[in-house]
Scaffold this motif. Structure first.
Motif, short mmCIF file in Angstrom:
data_model
loop_
_atom_site.label_atom_id
_atom_site.label_comp_id
_atom_site.label_asym_id
_atom_site.label_seq_id
_atom_site.Cartn_x
_atom_site.Cartn_y
_atom_site.Cartn_z
N ASN A 114 25.39 35.31 22.72
CA ASN A 114 26.57 34.49 22.42
C ASN A 114 26.40 33.55 21.23
N TYR A 115 25.49 33.87 20.30
CA TYR A 115 25.30 32.95 19.17
C TYR A 115 26.54 32.87 18.29
N ALA A 116 27.23 34.00 18.10
CA ALA A 116 28.47 33.98 17.31
C ALA A 116 29.48 33.03 17.94
N LEU A 117 29.60 33.07 19.26
CA LEU A 117 30.53 32.19 19.96
C LEU A 117 30.16 30.73 19.77
N ILE B 272 30.34 41.40 17.64
CA ILE B 272 29.17 41.31 16.77
C ILE B 272 28.06 40.57 17.51
N THR B 273 26.84 40.93 17.20
CA THR B 273 25.67 40.26 17.76
C THR B 273 24.88 39.64 16.61
N ILE B 274 24.77 38.33 16.63
CA ILE B 274 24.03 37.62 15.58
C ILE B 274 22.70 37.17 16.17
N PRO B 275 21.58 37.66 15.65
CA PRO B 275 20.27 37.26 16.19
C PRO B 275 19.89 35.86 15.72
N LEU B 276 18.95 35.25 16.41
CA LEU B 276 18.37 33.99 15.95
C LEU B 276 17.37 34.30 14.85
N ILE C 209 22.44 26.91 7.33
CA ILE C 209 21.98 26.15 8.50
C ILE C 209 22.06 27.02 9.76
N GLY C 210 23.08 27.88 9.81
CA GLY C 210 23.22 28.75 10.97
C GLY C 210 22.30 29.95 10.95
N GLY C 211 21.70 30.26 9.78
CA GLY C 211 20.84 31.43 9.67
C GLY C 211 21.63 32.72 9.70
#
Length: 461
Positions: free
Chosen positions: A141-144, A208-212, A424-426
């Motif tokens: 849920n990083y995108a969220l 979409i899935t945004i990784p750390l 900052i969000g990577g």
């Protein structure tokens, strides 16, 4: 210049340049933006050929003067809060209230509230570590989380005084009606932030899935290690939240003082506004917050081969890179502004046969897309439509909202905020476009729709 020239040429060349350099050739963002800025300057007669490099350096320096120290201190805050476990402590407290499945509500509400007295970028500096820590705790849920943080901060940034943008527009378009502007601003901001943050955020999060990734000199492995710590290995709630609270209280003190007390308010031998002006300046406020975060990091951080000082130095290096890219994005927008694209679009649309609310939104939106700055777009539009306020059949506060909505649309490569969120969000450029750029557009369109409905149902004229 002997041949006819339109500022639209510079705008189109600028778009082509950033697409070629940043997307097709995949140059580093800072280098690509500097080159694109020089290209725009080369094709506009508004800037003499010999002055183009100096204009670039001047615009870069002006942007760096505004964001340099805050971003560097934000890097220290982010690194310290993440690695000390302070962000994890705050996240655990928030999820204990909202529950794991509604963790986005805590981030959304916090960013919305904090952005009322504080600039958007400062809110994002403070909330990004919490979004990253929340992602590590929940596992996805990083995108969220990034979208809800951005939605809360960006919405109040353009709709709710005493945030500086809508405050300045209100002074020109609706003088003497600040209370009504705040009331209507909140009414417009809440549904706009809900639709853009929670509705769109949850929709795009499923797609979409945004990784750390490593950002602010903190890696995914570092954050995930911290999420596994026992409660007694984390700072207390007050100590963990102190950097955020300190920054917000200091900045808000100056916002409140200047809004309600004016430029000076002497109480005995003390000028209260001068004191809050010092304490509430982002350069000081973020420095104080960084010091508090660093002390907590010293107390609770785990240091391997590198010591506390070395870790903070690495964070400052990361912050310097982010500041350089952000300032370069602002310089690119400034060169487009120097080409005259903002005035060109504003004048072209000033006599468009639409209602004043829609016309104001359209002018602000086009100026924003063309030159990047939401605040500049709002002030430019306010100057054009202010003489027409007398023809409104509704309260002028609605016009302030329409201008704010237009000024928020489609943040992209020429907006320093785009690069701030990305770095900052990577995020990758494409991820930033899918989240941040679409988010700002939804806020803009939803805001206009709410304004049009409200002004019809409750004109307040």
């Amino acid at each position: 210049m002997a041949y006819p020239y339109s500022p639209l040429v510079a705008f189109l060349v600028g778009i082509a340049a950033v697409v070629l350099l940043l997307v097709y050739l995949d140059l580093p963002a800072f280098l690509g933006l500097v080159i694109a800025t020089l290209i725009v300057g080369f094709v506009t007669p508004a800037v003499a050929l010999a002055e183009i490099p100096a204009k670039l350096a001047e615009a870069f320096g002006e942007n760096m003067a505004g964001i340099g120290i805050p971003i560097l201190m934000a890097a220290v805050i982010g690194k310290s809060m993440l690695d000390s476990g302070a962000a994890e402590r705050i996240v655990r407290g928030a999820t204990s209230v909202t529950g794991r499945d509604n963790a986005d509500l805590a981030l959304w509400g916090s960013s919305s509230f904090l952005a009322i007295p504080v600039f958007f970028d400062n809110v994002f500096y403070l909330m990004a570590p919490l979004a990253r820590s929340m992602r590590a705790r929940v596992g996805d849920n990083y995108a969220l989380y990034l979208v809800v943080v951005g939605a809360g901060a960006a919405t109040t940034h353009v709709f709710v005084p005493p945030t500086p943008g809508p405050l300045a527009v209100a002074a020109e378009v609706a003088p003497g009606s600040l209370g009504m502007v705040i009331l209507i601003g909140l009414t417009v901001a809440v549904p706009s932030a809900l639709v853009a943050g929670l509705v769109y955020g949850r929709w795009i999060n499923r797609r979409i899935t945004i990784p750390l990734r490593e950002a602010m000199d903190t890696s995914r492995d570092d954050i995930e290690e911290i999420t596994g710590r026992a409660r007694d290995q984390l700072p207390g709630a007050f100590e963990a939240a102190l950097p955020v609270v300190l920054a917000v209280v200091l900045v808000a003190s100056n916002t409140v003082a200047t809004t309600f007390l004016g430029d000076s308010y002497v109480l005995g031998p003390i000028d209260l506004v001068a004191i809050t002006g010092f304490l509430g300046d982002p350069n000081f406020a973020l420095t104080a917050a960084a010091l508090a975060a660093a002390v907590t990091y010293r107390r609770w951080g785990t240091f391997d081969d590198e010591g506390w000082t070395d870790q903070l130095t690495e964070a400052l290096k990361s912050g310097g890179h982010i500041a350089a890219i952000t300032a370069a994005g602002g310089a690119f927008g400034a060169m487009l502004a120097a080409a005259g694209i903002g005035d060109f679009i504003a004048n072209a649309l000033a006599d468009v046969g639409l209602g004043l609310l829609v016309t104001a939104w359209l002018i602000a939106a086009m100026v924003r897309v063309a030159q990047g700055s939401a605040t500049v777009a709002m002030l430019t539009t306010a100057g054009i439509v202010a003489p027409l306020v007398g023809s409104l059949a509704v309260h002028p506060a609605y016009l302030v909202m329409a201008i704010g909505a237009g000024g928020n649309i489609a943040s992209w490569y020429n907006d320093s905020g785009f690069w701030l969120v990305k770095e900052i969000g990577g995020l990758t450029q494409l991820e930033t476009l899918k989240t941040w750029t679409v988010l700002t557009t939804i806020i803009s369109v939803t805001g206009l729709a709410v304004v049009l409905v409200m002004s019809r149902v409750v004109p307040l004229a």
